[in-house]
Write a protein that holds these residues in place. Structure first.
Motif, PDB file in Angstrom:
ATOM      1  N   UNK A   1     -18.169  11.969  -4.886  1.00 23.42           N
ATOM      2  CA  UNK A   1     -17.794  10.597  -4.544  1.00 23.42           C
ATOM      3  C   UNK A   1     -18.125   9.633  -5.680  1.00 23.42           C
ATOM      4  N   UNK A   2     -19.341   9.771  -6.242  1.00 27.38           N
ATOM      5  CA  UNK A   2     -19.757   8.906  -7.342  1.00 27.38           C
ATOM      6  C   UNK A   2     -18.894   9.134  -8.575  1.00 27.38           C
ATOM      7  N   UNK A   3     -18.537  10.367  -8.826  1.00 22.13           N
ATOM      8  CA  UNK A   3     -17.696  10.686  -9.979  1.00 22.13           C
ATOM      9  C   UNK A   3     -16.291  10.105  -9.823  1.00 22.13           C
ATOM     10  N   UNK A   4     -15.771  10.118  -8.596  1.00 26.71           N
ATOM     11  CA  UNK A   4     -14.441   9.537  -8.356  1.00 26.71           C
ATOM     12  C   UNK A   4     -14.468   8.022  -8.559  1.00 26.71           C
ATOM     13  N   UNK A   5     -15.524   7.375  -8.097  1.00 28.03           N
ATOM     14  CA  UNK A   5     -15.648   5.929  -8.294  1.00 28.03           C
ATOM     15  C   UNK A   5     -15.774   5.584  -9.777  1.00 28.03           C
TER      16      UNK A   5
ATOM     17  N   UNK B   1     -24.096   2.582  -9.889  1.00 28.89           N
ATOM     18  CA  UNK B   1     -24.814   3.822  -9.574  1.00 28.89           C
ATOM     19  C   UNK B   1     -26.266   3.540  -9.186  1.00 28.89           C
ATOM     20  N   UNK B   2     -26.904   2.599  -9.897  1.00 20.99           N
ATOM     21  CA  UNK B   2     -28.285   2.251  -9.563  1.00 20.99           C
ATOM     22  C   UNK B   2     -28.388   1.665  -8.161  1.00 20.99           C
TER      23      UNK B   2
ATOM     24  N   UNK C   1     -28.797  13.194  -9.952  1.00 18.34           N
ATOM     25  CA  UNK C   1     -28.153  14.010  -8.925  1.00 18.34           C
ATOM     26  C   UNK C   1     -27.232  13.164  -8.069  1.00 18.34           C
ATOM     27  N   UNK C   2     -27.663  11.950  -7.759  1.00 15.81           N
ATOM     28  CA  UNK C   2     -26.837  11.036  -6.968  1.00 15.81           C
ATOM     29  C   UNK C   2     -25.560  10.662  -7.711  1.00 15.81           C
ATOM     30  N   UNK C   3     -25.691  10.383  -9.013  1.00 14.46           N
ATOM     31  CA  UNK C   3     -24.531   9.975  -9.816  1.00 14.46           C
ATOM     32  C   UNK C   3     -23.547  11.116 -10.054  1.00 14.46           C
TER      33      UNK C   3
END
Length: 273
Positions: free
Chosen positions: A34-38, A135-136, A28-30
């Protein structure tokens, strides 16, 4: 909007809950925007990074790289990080090999600007590896914002398992623990060592940690932590010791407040208030 990890309980019970829900929570965090853009930024741009100078000049990529190796706090220290990245991990006495904190060695080794004519950023698998680590670590930071002991336990599970499986001497593994802030803190907390512990001779520090570890698990070997049972014993001890220290600190704070209040009452009486 960033993902907020769910940690409904404190201590070892809360840790067990986090372990059970970790795959879903980390996924869920990944998947946050924001995480997807990075992730997209890394995939599109990492191949253009061929030197330490180029990496530190790209603030966004540098933030991702430093976060991936637990060094996010060093983002403003670009000159220092450039020197780390340019240093060879294979030359004895090189700048990065003289540093006590082993996180810098892992960062330099991962990019290999100082070790290879063609850096590892050009490898097809490099983007996947960097994104996974980023991500971790990002998830760990989100956990740590709510409960820092949970963050330390996540780092322990990853870093100690990796260290335990390495083909190096037991002495070298113990020195790595002392040179890795998160691992060092877990062991010091688990065994309730005083702040003066770090001032001891390093060989004496290793002796103490080995002795305490053997009492806990029956072995003083770091290699044993490839076994989930040994890892679980250390993690449980870390949480229990952390709770004891928190209770002691709270008790000391209450005693200090009581003394302060009594002192103020006595002063008021003397002043006729």
């Amino acid at each position: 909007m960033s993902y907020q990890p769910v940690i409904p309980l404190d201590g070892f019970v809360g840790w067990r809950f986090l372990q059970r829900t970790l795959p879903n929570q980390s996924a869920a965090h990944a998947s946050t925007p924001m995480a997807q853009r990075d992730e997209a930024y890394v995939r599109e741009n990492i191949g253009a990074i061929t030197s330490a100078q180029e990496l530190v000049a790209d603030r966004r990529m540098l933030r991702i790289a430093l976060t991936a190796y637990g060094l996010a706090e060093d983002l403003p220290n670009r000159a220092y990080i450039e020197k780390v990245l340019e240093s060879s991990t294979k030359e004895e006495g090189s700048f990065v090999n003289r540093l006590t904190d082993k996180r810098y060695h892992k960062l330099a080794e991962a990019f290999a600007f100082g070790d290879r004519l063609v850096p590892r950023t050009q490898l097809p698998s490099f983007a996947d590896d960097l994104i996974a680590k980023f991500q971790n670590r990002s998830f760990e930071e989100a956990v740590g914002a709510q409960n820092d002991n949970m963050r330390m336990a996540l780092a322990l599970e990853r870093d100690l398992s990796e260290l335990a499986g390495q083909d190096s001497s037991e002495s070298a593994k113990w020195f790595t623990i002392l040179g890795t802030p998160s691992l060092r803190r877990v062991f010091e907390t688990a065994f309730m060592l005083p702040s003066s512990f770090g001032t001891l001779d390093i060989d004496r520090q290793v002796d103490i940690l080995q002795s305490r570890t053997e009492r806990l698990t029956g072995s003083d070997s770091i290699s044993q932590f490839t076994d989930p049972e040994a890892m679980n014993a250390l993690t449980e001890r870390f949480f229990l010791a952390g709770q004891v220290q928190a209770i002691q600190a709270q008790s000391a704070g209450s005693s200090a407040l009581s003394l302060l209040q009594n002192g103020q009452a006595s002063l008021n009486a003397l002043l006729g208030r």
